[in-house]
Design an enzyme around this catalytic site. Sequence first.
Site, mmCIF file in Angstrom:
data_model
loop_
_atom_site.group_PDB
_atom_site.id
_atom_site.type_symbol
_atom_site.label_atom_id
_atom_site.label_comp_id
_atom_site.label_asym_id
_atom_site.label_seq_id
_atom_site.Cartn_x
_atom_site.Cartn_y
_atom_site.Cartn_z
ATOM 1 N N ASP A 105 11.616 53.558 -35.690
ATOM 2 C CA ASP A 105 11.767 53.875 -34.266
ATOM 3 C C ASP A 105 12.923 54.862 -34.100
ATOM 4 O O ASP A 105 14.074 54.509 -34.378
ATOM 5 C CB ASP A 105 12.046 52.604 -33.455
ATOM 6 C CG ASP A 105 10.809 51.726 -33.284
ATOM 7 O OD1 ASP A 105 9.866 51.865 -34.075
ATOM 8 O OD2 ASP A 105 10.806 50.889 -32.354
ATOM 9 N N LYS A 143 7.309 55.458 -27.292
ATOM 10 C CA LYS A 143 7.992 54.237 -26.847
ATOM 11 C C LYS A 143 8.840 54.549 -25.634
ATOM 12 O O LYS A 143 9.512 55.578 -25.580
ATOM 13 C CB LYS A 143 8.840 53.700 -28.004
ATOM 14 C CG LYS A 143 9.685 52.468 -27.685
ATOM 15 C CD LYS A 143 10.438 52.020 -28.937
ATOM 16 C CE LYS A 143 11.472 50.943 -28.631
ATOM 17 N NZ LYS A 143 12.238 50.531 -29.831
ATOM 18 N N LYS A 154 4.309 51.876 -27.093
ATOM 19 C CA LYS A 154 5.178 50.699 -27.190
ATOM 20 C C LYS A 154 6.026 50.607 -25.933
ATOM 21 O O LYS A 154 6.701 51.566 -25.554
ATOM 22 C CB LYS A 154 6.074 50.781 -28.431
ATOM 23 C CG LYS A 154 7.054 49.604 -28.542
ATOM 24 C CD LYS A 154 7.855 49.650 -29.833
ATOM 25 C CE LYS A 154 8.933 48.584 -29.853
ATOM 26 N NZ LYS A 154 9.710 48.591 -31.115
#
Length: 265
Positions: free
Chosen positions: A102, A166, A205
Amino acid sequence: MASSRPKTLKVSLPELAKMIDHSLLHPTMTDDDVSAGLQISRKYSVATACVKPYHILFAKKILEGSSVLVCPVIGFPHGNSTTEVKVYEAIRAVEEGGKEIDMVVNIGRVLSGKWEFVKGEIEKVNRAVVERGAILKVIFENDYLGEKEIIKLCEICTEVGVAFVKTSTGYGFVKQSNGDYNYKGATIEHLELMRKHVGPNVKIKAAGGVRTLDDLLRVRAVGVDRVGATATGVILDEAVKRGIGAEKVEVDVPPFPTTHGGGGY
């Protein structure tokens, strides 16, 4: 988009568990705290345990023999590292055992409209990760951005071919009118915007504010594939109480709130 949201979903407990990246990222977490969180990750067989880079080997050892992957963060939480440092961090993270990475974008460059730089950085980190057998999730930090920036980032991530986009880090605090700091995290409006503007091969996400089973079902209903959460046990224990087990069952999607409160990831 509210009219197109499904009223029901078919879900199973393993499916819901594999939507969750159990977050172990707070800067004050001790090794004992992280160890306890990794045991929770194992107990519920979530998708990944999301950890800081120095905990990769620690997490790998505790999760050994389980289906839970290690998900390190890089350039976290503000995305301010140079591209070279992010690439190095990403390579080191994968080589130590990270299977999903991430990464926070360079927010200042996004807000400056330096899209060539932004795209180049994402491309370099994605290449470094994918060549070594892992995948990349790109964190936008939506609280700092307008719709224009979110849409452009979705387009860039689609062009580059990253695995996930995300919403937030969970630490993108914005000064409020009363002087306090808070954040919204993953709002339904932003999630629907992202779903609209990413390609079919890019997953989403949601991070920040997914604390209950109802929250998880709502974001699933608008096309979210993964969430970052600390309330994993609360969420999945509630699913069991509602009769969600190993086999798929149909459940109602809870009503969507008209306002979104503060974050807390």
